[in-house]
Scaffold this active site. Sequence first.
Site, mmCIF file in Angstrom:
data_model
loop_
_atom_site.group_PDB
_atom_site.id
_atom_site.type_symbol
_atom_site.label_atom_id
_atom_site.label_comp_id
_atom_site.label_asym_id
_atom_site.label_seq_id
_atom_site.Cartn_x
_atom_site.Cartn_y
_atom_site.Cartn_z
ATOM 1 N N GLU A 73 -15.448 45.294 -52.429
ATOM 2 C CA GLU A 73 -16.627 44.702 -52.694
ATOM 3 C C GLU A 73 -17.451 45.945 -53.492
ATOM 4 O O GLU A 73 -18.825 45.643 -53.718
ATOM 5 C CB GLU A 73 -17.241 44.621 -51.358
ATOM 6 C CG GLU A 73 -17.626 45.680 -50.543
ATOM 7 C CD GLU A 73 -16.603 46.607 -49.600
ATOM 8 O OE1 GLU A 73 -15.383 46.434 -50.043
ATOM 9 O OE2 GLU A 73 -17.086 47.312 -48.814
ATOM 10 N N HIS A 120 -12.055 49.357 -50.881
ATOM 11 C CA HIS A 120 -13.365 48.500 -50.442
ATOM 12 C C HIS A 120 -13.427 47.827 -52.010
ATOM 13 O O HIS A 120 -14.143 48.190 -52.670
ATOM 14 C CB HIS A 120 -14.623 49.430 -50.269
ATOM 15 C CG HIS A 120 -14.672 49.851 -48.852
ATOM 16 N ND1 HIS A 120 -15.711 49.536 -48.225
ATOM 17 C CD2 HIS A 120 -14.040 50.928 -48.434
ATOM 18 C CE1 HIS A 120 -15.580 50.005 -47.049
ATOM 19 N NE2 HIS A 120 -14.367 51.199 -47.211
ATOM 20 N N CYS A 161 -10.273 47.847 -45.219
ATOM 21 C CA CYS A 161 -10.449 49.007 -44.587
ATOM 22 C C CYS A 161 -10.531 49.018 -43.033
ATOM 23 O O CYS A 161 -9.406 48.697 -42.335
ATOM 24 C CB CYS A 161 -11.667 49.794 -45.183
ATOM 25 S SG CYS A 161 -11.271 51.549 -44.994
HETATM 26 N N1 GLN Z 1 -11.988 55.098 -40.657
HETATM 27 C C1 GLN Z 1 -12.361 53.970 -40.574
HETATM 28 C C2 GLN Z 1 -11.898 53.127 -39.345
HETATM 29 O O1 GLN Z 1 -11.013 53.895 -38.673
HETATM 30 C C3 GLN Z 1 -12.199 52.823 -41.655
HETATM 31 C C4 GLN Z 1 -13.142 53.416 -42.668
HETATM 32 C C5 GLN Z 1 -13.632 52.265 -43.714
HETATM 33 O O2 GLN Z 1 -13.673 51.194 -42.946
HETATM 34 N N2 GLN Z 1 -14.097 52.519 -44.755
HETATM 35 O O3 GLN Z 1 -12.106 52.422 -39.013
#
Ligand code: GLN
Length: 190
Positions: free
Chosen positions: A175, A173, A80
Amino acid sequence: MKPRIGVLALQGGFAAHGAILSRLGVHVDEVRTPGQLADVDALVMPGGESTTMSMLLERSGLLEPLAERLSAGMGVLGTCAGMILLAREVVDGRADQHALGLVDITVRRNAYGTQIESFEADIDVHGLDSPFHAVFIRAPVVERTGPGVEVLARHEDRAVLCRAGQATVAAFHPELSGDERLHARFLADL
Ligand code: GLN
């Protein structure tokens, strides 16, 4: 010797990565300083907020040593926000947000739209014999993958899990669903 796996612990969801890696029997180090980075064999860059993490990478003095380790081939799993930080190009980022540029993809931040900012889906992952339950939280959309990037999973035609050289990146994610298979694969690939 057990490999030492670092989890970048400046911000965001690092603890759950540490727990899953410990269950897989490796030595886990939280990484907040250049000295701690120097001690690990590979690194997990967790989800969180990529703009904040980018700023903290700079402040902690980790940005340059991290870029150096990555260009020297250190294994890395970015999830992410971690995926965003590793991307070649970030759309809808902050102007001062750093892109480490290791993975030749273009990502658009927070692009799944406000109504479905967060959702879960079972995805088919190349090489796994049953679906992986993926949790997406304000996830980035991968808008482009370069020629050296292998797409390991898609969700509704969009790449959500990619591998390029020593890097694996996930828009979701891994994890958070109690499934160790993607972490196990990351370790096996080191
Ligand atoms: N929206 C977040 C970002 O721009 C990422 C979201 C996340 O890591 N769950 O960094």
